[in-house]
Structure formats: structure tokens, C-alpha cells
Design an enzyme around this catalytic site. Structure first.
Site, short mmCIF file in Angstrom:
data_model
loop_
_atom_site.label_atom_id
_atom_site.label_comp_id
_atom_site.label_asym_id
_atom_site.label_seq_id
_atom_site.Cartn_x
_atom_site.Cartn_y
_atom_site.Cartn_z
CD GLU A 212 0.29 -1.06 3.17
OE1 GLU A 212 -0.24 -2.12 2.83
OE2 GLU A 212 1.26 -0.99 3.94
CG ASP A 213 0.31 5.21 -1.98
OD1 ASP A 213 0.89 4.41 -2.74
OD2 ASP A 213 0.02 6.39 -2.29
CE LYS A 214 6.19 8.29 4.87
NZ LYS A 214 7.33 9.17 4.66
CB SER A 216 -2.77 3.22 2.21
OG SER A 216 -2.84 3.75 0.92
CE LYS A 332 -1.07 7.28 -5.53
NZ LYS A 332 0.28 7.39 -4.90
#
Ligand SMILES: [Zn+2]
Ligand SMILES: [Zn+2]
Length: 366
Positions: A212-214, A216, A332
Site C-alpha cells: 500500500e501507499d505510505k 494508506s 491509483k
């Protein structure tokens, strides 16, 4: 028959190993002298290595005592000259059906060590000890431990993956305290630190079930991961837990091996900002969306299934989507990237931007 004039001194170990078989004994009679008759003699083959076995066993014990193990195996690297002399005798006397020197030596050392520590030699041992007679060193390697666990990410300011130690490139060195990572401020870093403290290992490798994103969050039970604990000194330990403001590591247990391929589904909530004003009806088209398509680096077509999809309008330019998708769904890119067919901006004819996205559940399909 070839006549052999040279006399050879052999220790009782080497003599018994080579001449115990009747046929061999006949061919060698009167030629080999046992050193029993000459207590100060030096064995032609092994240079009396068998006299020093206790000393080697003590050395092995000195390195093995730092490990927790219930089974072991010993490996030997012996000097080529010793093997050459053994082969020489075997071919000169045409010996058949005998064990090699290395086999015999290993068996004797293993027997003594086993007696000393009261544990057993095994083919799939907890600890492998290699005795290198060429370099006069001892090497130890314990069996890898595999762990399965989950992490919950409560903070939008920590990232999943840790930066590997530049000195050892992740294999573990003194500088990184045998963790293979440079610091421990990421999810991966904290997992590694937690496990390293429990198992005292040389290095730890983690495979995550997705990423996941930082920014998230990973909520619910969290994201599963697998950890490979290399060369652990401790084997029997209560599995640790961690629960702080930023994250939680839980549900750890030991598994037999790492699965080679992991299929999973993710429940994800995406918060979206639109360029133009959006109405509830504009989003109805989303109910017909069942999958997306895109091309990977190797130009292979990838299809990711959308198992369910719901949405909710928040303001006239923001809404969120809650969906269950196949693992590896490019979240994304799905919002506004033309490499994804179809993407959200195209579907609703309104340029969209992802504000953030959070995971609510990650389910493995084993
Ligand atoms: Zn010998
Ligand atoms: Zn390092």
C-alpha cells in the site's frame, strides 16, 4: 599378484575401516602394520586424526552452545591430501566395499558429539556444523524458521518497506546488527526488529501479501506477511506482538515453508476528488464495472476482477468507492491512468484524483 614392498602404518580406525572385510584382509596380510604394535607410529592416511576427536568435539560444542537445537548434523571438509592417501591405499591393495575416511570420521565425531550434548544427528537438522580441516574453521548454520503474521497500519506517515542496509545489501552484517535494514522506522523495519529480538537471527526477509501507499491505512485484521528467519539462534520462543499508536503486528505463527504463490482479495475504500461537480446519477455507471485490463511490463495482458463495488457521494466534488478487488489491482492508476481500461475518470467523464485509499480487509485464497 603385484608385490608391495612399502610398509604402511595405519591407525586402528583406518585399519578396521579398510581391512575388516575378509577379502581385503587376505590381500593385505603381512603388508599393513597396525600402529597398535607401534604406539608412537603415525597413521599414513589420517595422521592420527582419530586421536584428537575429543578436542574437535569440544570445539564444536563451543560454537553450538549459542544455538538452541534438538537435532544436528556435522559436515566435514578434509584435506585433499588425506583423501588422496586413502584412495592410494585402496587402489594399491585393491580394496573393495570400504567406507571412505570422511564418512568414518564424520560418524565418529557425530557419535561423540551426540553423547556429549544428548541430542541426535538428523538429516533435516536444526543445526548444521561444518568442520573445515583445510582452513581450520568451524561454520554453523541453523535451519530457517518461517513465520506467518499480519500487520495493521494505523498511521498515514509510515511506509511498508524498509530500506535495505547498503553495506550488506540485506544479507545482514555487523553495521545493521544482522537485521539487513538501515533503520527500523517502517512497518518492515519494526517486524524485522521484533522478530530479530526473539530469534537472534543473521537476517530476516519479508514477503508481503500486497502493498500500500505510505498514506494508506490497513485496517481490520491487517495485511498478511511471511517472514523468513535466517540462521536463528533461538527456536523455541513465545511469538511476539506489537501494538502502538502507529501499527500493530499480531497473529504470528510458525509455518513449515513459504507459499510460492499467493492469491488474495482486498477490500479497499478510495476517497476521490473530481474536477467538475458530480451528481449521484453520474456514478450509476460504476455498477456495470466488473473488471479492468492493463498491460504489464512484459506486455502481458492483465485482468483484475472487481468482486463488488459500492459508492457514496460526500460533497459535490468528492465521493468514495468501496470495492473488493483481486490482489494486485492498481488502485491509483485505476483513478486516472490511461493505461487502465477502463479507468474511473473515463467512465464518469470527469477527471478524478485519489485523495487516499485504505484497506479494510485482505483475504488470502490458499
Ligand atoms: Zn588413520
Ligand atoms: Zn548490513
Amino acid at each position: 599378484m603385484m608385490s608391495i614392498t612399502t610398509k604402511y602404518d595405519l591407525c586402528s580406525n583406518c585399519y578396521d575401516r579398510l581391512f575388516k572385510i575378509k577379502k581385503n584382509l587376505v590381500s593385505a596380510r603381512n603388508i599393513i602394520r597396525l600402529s597398535l604394535s607401534n604406539p608412537n607410529g603415525i597413521c599414513y592416511i589420517c595422521k592420527n586424526i582419530f586421536k584428537n576427536l575429543e578436542c574437535y568435539v569440544d570445539k564444536i560444542f563451543e560454537v553450538a552452545k549459542y544455538y538452541e537445537f534438538s537435532t544436528f548434523s556435522i559436515g566435514l571438509i578434509i584435506k585433499p591430501s588425506m583423501i588422496d592417501r586413502d584412495d592410494d591405499i585402496r587402489s594399491k591393495f585393491k580394496l573393495i566395499g570400504t567406507y571412505g575416511l570422511k564418512y568414518n570420521l564424520n560418524r565418529e565425531i557425530s557419535k561423540l558429539f551426540s553423547r556429549k550434548i544428548k541430542s541426535k544427528a538428523d538429516i533435516s537438522p536444526d543445526l548444521v556444523i561444518t568442520l573445515d580441516f583445510r582452513k581450520n574453521v568451524l561454520l554453523t548454520r541453523s535451519k530457517t524458521i518461517y513465520i506467518y503474521g499480519k500487520y495493521v497500519k494505523k498511521s498515514r506517515s509510515i511506509q511498508q518497506k524498509q530500506i535495505v542496509c547498503i553495506t550488506c545489501n540485506g544479507t545482514g552484517c555487523k553495521l545493521c546488527n544482522y537485521t539487513g535494514i538501515s533503520e527500523s522506522n517502517s512497518i518492515g523495519g519494526k517486524i524485522i526488529k521484533l522478530l530479530h529480538n526473539n530469534f537472534i537471527s543473521t537476517a530476516i526477509k519479508i514477503n508481503y501479501v500486497g502493498g500500500e501507499d505510505k498514506s494508506s491505512l490497513v485496517l481490520g485484521n491487517g495485511r498478511p506477511f511471511f517472514a523468513k528467519i535466517i540462521n536463528p539462534k533461538i527456536r523455541n520462543t513465545a511469538l511476539p506482538k506489537l501494538d502502538d499508536k502507529k501499527m500493530k503486528i499480531h497473529d504470528l505463527h510458525i509455518i513449515k515453508h513459504m507459499p510460492s504463490k499467493i492469491a488474495f482479495k482486498s477490500k479497499v475504500k478510495i476517497k476521490i476528488l473530481t474536477e467538475k461537480i458530480i451528481h449521484c446519477d453520474d456514478l450509476n455507471i460504476l455498477s456495470s464495472l466488473k473488471s479492468i485490463k492493463f498491460y504489464g511490463v512484459d506486455n502481458n495482458e492483465n485482468v483484475k476482477i472487481i468482486h463488488s463495488l459500492d459508492w457514496k457521494l460526500l460533497t459535490n466534488t468528492t465521493f468514495y468507492i468501496l470495492m473488493i478487488v483481486d490482489g494486485g489491482f492498481p488502485i491509483k492508476k485505476f483513478i486516472n491512468d490511461n493505461s487502465i481500461t477502463p479507468n474511473l475518470s473515463y467512465l464518469i467523464q470527469n477527471t478524478c484524483k485519489c485523495i487516499n485509499y485504505d484497506y479494510y480487509e485482505i483475504t488470502m485464497m490458499l
